[in-house]
Design an enzyme around this catalytic site. Sequence first.
Site, short mmCIF file in Angstrom:
data_model
loop_
_atom_site.label_atom_id
_atom_site.label_comp_id
_atom_site.label_asym_id
_atom_site.label_seq_id
_atom_site.Cartn_x
_atom_site.Cartn_y
_atom_site.Cartn_z
N SER A 137 0.87 -1.17 0.00
CA SER A 137 0.00 0.00 0.00
C SER A 137 0.90 1.22 0.00
O SER A 137 2.09 1.12 0.36
CB SER A 137 -0.87 -0.01 1.27
OG SER A 137 -1.44 1.26 1.53
N TYR A 150 -1.12 -0.53 10.64
CA TYR A 150 -1.27 -0.81 9.22
C TYR A 150 -0.01 -0.37 8.46
O TYR A 150 0.49 -1.10 7.59
CB TYR A 150 -2.50 -0.09 8.68
CG TYR A 150 -2.89 -0.50 7.28
CD1 TYR A 150 -3.43 -1.76 7.04
CD2 TYR A 150 -2.74 0.35 6.20
CE1 TYR A 150 -3.81 -2.15 5.76
CE2 TYR A 150 -3.12 -0.01 4.92
CZ TYR A 150 -3.65 -1.27 4.70
OH TYR A 150 -4.01 -1.65 3.43
#
Length: 231
Positions: A137, A150
Amino acid sequence: MVVVTGGSQGIGAAVAERFSAALPGVRLALVARDRERLEKVADRCVALGAQTLCVAADLVDAVQVERMAARVQAQFGGVDVLVNNAGRWRGGAAHEMSVGDFVRTLEENLVSMFAVTRAFLPGMLSRQRGDLFFMSSTSGLEGLANNAAYCAAKHGVAGLAKAVRAETADQGIRVCCIYPGATDTPTWDGSDVDRATLMAADDVAQLVVDSHRQSIRAMVEELVVRPTGRR
């Protein structure tokens, strides 16, 4: 033969459909926890010409990962493409998130990818060929407030991809790490984000298929793709 984890929705489902359309007759294994959603994606892939297998598994559980890999290889044989896509977003500031939630985020987004890679990589090495895709990501490239776990996990995915690439580059294995920005997936359900400004999951999926279809003499190592914000 293609394996897609997190194949029940979002980017994973889009990748599965793109491979089905691009490679008629492709043998495609879809893996996720939700069997009902997997089967709906599989139906669309079959309509595009794919042969499919759905395996419901929690990839945080190493035993389930091994059973899943054994079933896939028993039915379809050697894996040519592994798309490590399964993951889950968990927000939270570092001083507010519990240690348990932090660990769980690493398990869902990083440890699970290691387990799946470990299950399929030996077969690729024995055949001296294979494509590995790791879905990181843009959170794996930068630090974002209220995303401590995350960001840590997705940075870890990038590091894992680099290490596996270094270990296997002279053995016929190509490793690509993809860093998508904000993408229109169910992660945004219930939010007030204007989803018309997000990337389509299909945009990311097309990059996976295009990278796989590169000449064997070329390896796409990393891809960063961000939304333009245009409607």
